[in-house]
Design an enzyme around this catalytic site. Structure first.
Site, PDB file in Angstrom:
ATOM      1  N   ASP A 288       0.858  -1.188   0.000  1.00  0.00           N
ATOM      2  CA  ASP A 288       0.000   0.000   0.000  1.00  0.00           C
ATOM      3  C   ASP A 288       0.894   1.237   0.000  1.00  0.00           C
ATOM      4  O   ASP A 288       1.242   1.768   1.052  1.00  0.00           O
ATOM      5  CB  ASP A 288      -0.894  -0.028   1.253  1.00  0.00           C
TER       6      ASP A 288
ATOM      7  N   GLU B 296      -6.859   5.049  -8.378  1.00  0.00           N
ATOM      8  CA  GLU B 296      -8.133   5.574  -7.861  1.00  0.00           C
ATOM      9  C   GLU B 296      -8.728   6.680  -8.729  1.00  0.00           C
ATOM     10  O   GLU B 296      -8.028   7.589  -9.178  1.00  0.00           O
ATOM     11  CB  GLU B 296      -7.921   6.096  -6.434  1.00  0.00           C
TER      12      GLU B 296
ATOM     13  N   LYS C  23      -9.998   1.964  -8.759  1.00  0.00           N
ATOM     14  CA  LYS C  23     -10.409   2.093  -7.363  1.00  0.00           C
ATOM     15  C   LYS C  23     -11.515   3.147  -7.255  1.00  0.00           C
ATOM     16  O   LYS C  23     -11.373   4.270  -7.754  1.00  0.00           O
ATOM     17  CB  LYS C  23      -9.185   2.518  -6.548  1.00  0.00           C
TER      18      LYS C  23
ATOM     19  N   THR D 227     -13.188   0.826  -2.507  1.00  0.00           N
ATOM     20  CA  THR D 227     -12.430   1.281  -1.350  1.00  0.00           C
ATOM     21  C   THR D 227     -13.326   2.053  -0.378  1.00  0.00           C
ATOM     22  O   THR D 227     -14.508   2.240  -0.638  1.00  0.00           O
ATOM     23  CB  THR D 227     -11.225   2.131  -1.818  1.00  0.00           C
TER      24      THR D 227
ATOM     25  N   PHE E  28     -11.667  -1.392   5.400  1.00  0.00           N
ATOM     26  CA  PHE E  28     -10.635  -0.619   6.104  1.00  0.00           C
ATOM     27  C   PHE E  28     -10.571  -0.998   7.580  1.00  0.00           C
ATOM     28  O   PHE E  28     -11.303  -0.442   8.406  1.00  0.00           O
ATOM     29  CB  PHE E  28     -10.936   0.884   5.964  1.00  0.00           C
TER      30      PHE E  28
END
Length: 315
Positions: free
Chosen positions: A16, A89, A125, A149, A171
């Site tokens: 990440d 993203e 994303k 996400t 998350f």
């Protein structure tokens, strides 16, 4: 064997980070980025030329296009190092706009294809709003794979499964943060670790539900605060981990066994559920943590997108 190597035996390890020069040390399969990580990277001396070069090459083009080209530039650099997929993203400011999210996702894929990158190596994303999930469903039908996400709740996960998205990123750390802050002085850390961690419990429930009902969407735990959260989810399809925590895993020789199992999940007595827009919005509204963390996450990514705009304008 260190914990990182042990984890790789039963979970796909994902890095990440936007700092692709760190990737070689940990040999992850995939990598994820987001606006905040890219913003952090381009402010480092190592990556500033990459931003300047992208701006110079496409000066005069619309700002949103230059940003997408920068994101794809980072993605291509990452794909030169890793064997698997990179997540890129869509601008968080489009989180409540289905049509615009689809259009940006399509453009990102076109930019990757222009660089010779196959569609299967990219995940677009998208925030797990109702609008984002519908956009992801459209992209998937076009053969563009997605990573949903800012996912904090069971209803978001169910809706993503219904939309047949490729992958979700629940998350863990941000869920943990909310419950810890909410409890205040009443929080007892020892009672909320490993399998009892609220973030770990959330991902475990989603994983078990998907495996029980044969939902093909991949589950990738994200946003970790400590190694315990990672080891408590060993066996999850994928885990995306910061370079700092990858280093901690690599430095530990403690034994590590799978905590999650598709076979065990299939034996559980679970009820199948589904959501339409009205029931989804009600379920989200009933979940204060998910509502607050989703809104906060989108706000944070929007702030960083604006900062990235400013850097592009100033380059």
């Amino acid at each position: 064997m260190n914990q990182l190597d042990a984890l790789k035996q039963f979970t796909t390890v994902v890095a990440d980070t936007g700092d692709f020069k760190q990737l070689g040390a940990y040999l992850p399969q995939d990598a994820t980025t987001n606006p905040s990580l890219i913003l952090k990277a381009v402010q480092k001396a190592d990556y500033a030329p990459l931003l300047k070069d992208t701006v110079n090459q496409f000066r005069g083009r619309p700002l949103d296009e230059i940003m997408d080209r920068l994101l794809v530039r980072f993605g291509c650099e990452i794909l030169n190092i890793i064997p698997g997929r990179v997540s890129t993203e869509v601008d968080a400011r489009l989180s409540f706009n289905t049509e615009a999210t689809v259009a940006r996702g399509e453009r990102l894929i076109e930019l990757y294809q222009a660089q010779g990158v196959h569609t299967d190596r990219v995940l677009i994303k998208v925030a797990s709003t109702w609008e984002g999930i519908q956009a992801a469903a459209q992209l998937e039908r076009k053969g563009i794979h997605t990573n949903l996400t800012l996912l904090f709740s069971f209803c978001q996960a169910v809706a993503c499964g219904q939309a047949k998205v490729q992958l979700i990123s629940p998350f863990v750390g941000r869920i943990y943060d909310w419950y810890k802050k909410s409890a205040g002085a009443a929080w007892v850390e020892a009672d909320n670790t490993l399998a009892n961690d609220p973030g770990v419990k959330s991902v475990t429930a989603i994983y078990n539900y998907y495996k029980k009902f044969g939902i093909q969407t991949e589950v990738m735990g994200a946003s970790f605060r400590n190694v315990g959260q990672i080891t408590a989810l060993a066996g999850c399809d994928l885990l995306t981990i910061s370079p700092e925590l990858l280093a901690s895993l690599a430095a530990s020789e403690a034994p590590l066994a799978p905590a999650l199992s598709a076979q065990a999940a299939q034996a559980l007595d679970l009820q199948h559920v589904s959501y339409d827009e009205k029931s989804f919005r009600l379920a989200m509204n009933e979940d204060a943590m998910a509502t607050e963390k989703l809104a906060e996450g989108i706000r944070g990514f929007c702030v960083d997108a604006v900062k990235l705009d400013q850097l592009l304008l100033g380059a």
